[in-house]
Design an enzyme around this catalytic site. Structure first.
Site: not given
Length: 426
Positions: A50, A113, A52, A188, A118
């Protein structure tokens, strides 16, 4: 070879631009393969969150312009619009940037963290797409190792602060007593899971998790004694929800102005607090125009986040030093690998020359030459052939004014170590 990190983030681009440059999980494999096919990139990985969208690339020669054009074309943006908010890091700066990202030093929330997870997902997808080779593979592993060291050796991850934490902190400012409030969480994933944990810890009255699949919603809901529903049930749940926090990977808005207006009427215009963490956004911006709605996007959380970062500032400097050390260590290993390739080629050349001279020596023996003559010729021939190419190149370089080549050759061949001294000068 050239390594570059290219992209946009929350510091260079608005949420409106970031949502247009974001990649959905379903797009990533095809996008990676197309990127390597249509640009000079031999290896590639894409990190899209969200906050980068970044491309990590290995190329024969640095060529960011072609990659920027590909990125603009892929997302149907004008190249000038993308250039205005894009950044490009190359070589050592790119390595350092990637490590800072992994450690949370470049995040909206210092030290958060989630970005490491990601980045690991980005690596896994690139491997699935077949676009990770030796360089990116080594870089990702070095990056993960540095991030682990930073987490272990500094306090950068203490005092939990995240976008999820900031969203809940903001909700507490509007609803002083969360024990009487009900929350609707849309999505979720990891961020919504963190939101649910923070709300649960604050003793919120009721949590409802809405997701595209009921199974995934139920798995999350069970952890916090929450209720699970489908996205289609959102209009019914809105009327009972004081807090709505959304973070999905949907390309289209999930919540529109009409649905919220209907819910407000049923609530007799009791206010609803909403946070849209998703990029692209889940909640239509027009929802924020309604009088009884407090709608915040991920960019609006800056102030709340800043208030909770002071405890991490001291650890940031120590983390930066570890990143600098990790960057230098990786670059040194790259240089060593380059030397290994050169030495391997040099050894192969030397072995070829040896085999040629050995074959000559064997023919001389067959023709009746004495062993002494054969050995002398073998030694002379091998010495001359090994020295021929370096001698020719050295003369050429010095003739061109490259006197530094002499010093380099002297160091390379250790000519200043144990060289016989000219007794006439004693």
């Amino acid at each position: 070879m050239a390594f570059i990190a290219l992209g946009i983030n929350h510091k260079t681009a608005s949420v409106e631009v970031r949502e247009r440059v974001a990649f959905t999980p379903e797009q990533l494999v095809e996008a990676l393969q197309q990127l390597c096919r249509l640009t000079p990139s031999r290896e590639a990985a894409i990190l899209s969150t969200c906050n980068r969208s970044e491309l990590y690339l290995e190329q024969d020669q640095l060529s960011s312009d072609e990659v920027l054009k590909w990125l603009a074309d892929y997302h149907r943006l004008s190249l000038d619009e993308l250039r205005a908010c894009a950044y490009v890091h190359s070589e050592q700066d790119a390595v350092r940037h990637m490590m800072r990202v992994a450690c949370g030093l470049d995040s909206m929330v210092l030290g958060e963290p989630q970005i490491l997870g990601q980045l690991k997902s980005a690596y896994a997808v690139a491997r699935e797409a077949g676009t990770v080779g030796p360089l990116l593979g080594r870089l990702f592993q070095a990056t993960f190792s540095t991030a682990k060291t930073v987490r272990t050796d500094t306090a950068i991850g203490e005092n939990p602060v995240s976008v999820a934490f900031a969203a809940v902190s903001l909700a507490k400012q509007i609803f002083a007593d969360l024990h009487r409030s009900q929350a609707l969480l849309i999505g979720a994933g990891e961020t919504i899971s963190l939101v649910a944990r923070h709300l649960h810890d604050q003793g919120i009255k009721r949590i409802v998790v809405a997701n595209r699949t009921l199974e995934r919603a139920s798995q999350l809901a069970e952890q916090f004694g929450a209720h699970a529903v489908l996205l289609s049930d959102i209009p019914d749940e809105l009327a009972h929800s004081d807090i709505v926090i959304s973070s999905t990977a949907s390309q289209l808005p999930i919540l529109g102005k009409g649905a919220v207006e209907s819910a407000l009427k049923k609530r007799k215009h009791k206010p609803i607090f909403m946070v849209d963490i998703a990029v692209p956004r889940d909640i239509e911006p027009q929802v924020g125009e309604l009088d009884d709605v407090y709608l915040y996007t991920v960019d609006d959380l800056h102030e709340v986040i800043e208030e909770n970062l002071k405890s991490r500032q001291g650890a940031a400097q120590a983390a930066e030093e570890l990143v600098a050390a990790g960057t230098e260590d990786f670059m040194q290993r790259l240089r060593e690998l380059a030397a290994v390739d050169v030495l391997k080629a040099y050894r192969q050349q030397a072995e070829r020359l040896r085999d040629e001279e050995l074959a000559k020596a064997q023919r001389m023996l067959v023709n009746g030459a004495s062993a002494e003559d054969v050995l002398a010729q073998l030694a002379r021939g091998l010495t001359n052939k090994l020295l021929h190419a370096p001698s020719v190149r050295m003369k050429k370089l010095t003739a061109e004014g490259r006197i530094d080549a002499l010093s380099l050759a002297q160091e390379l061949f250790a000519l200043d170590e144990g060289a016989p001294q000219d007794k006439g000068l004693q």
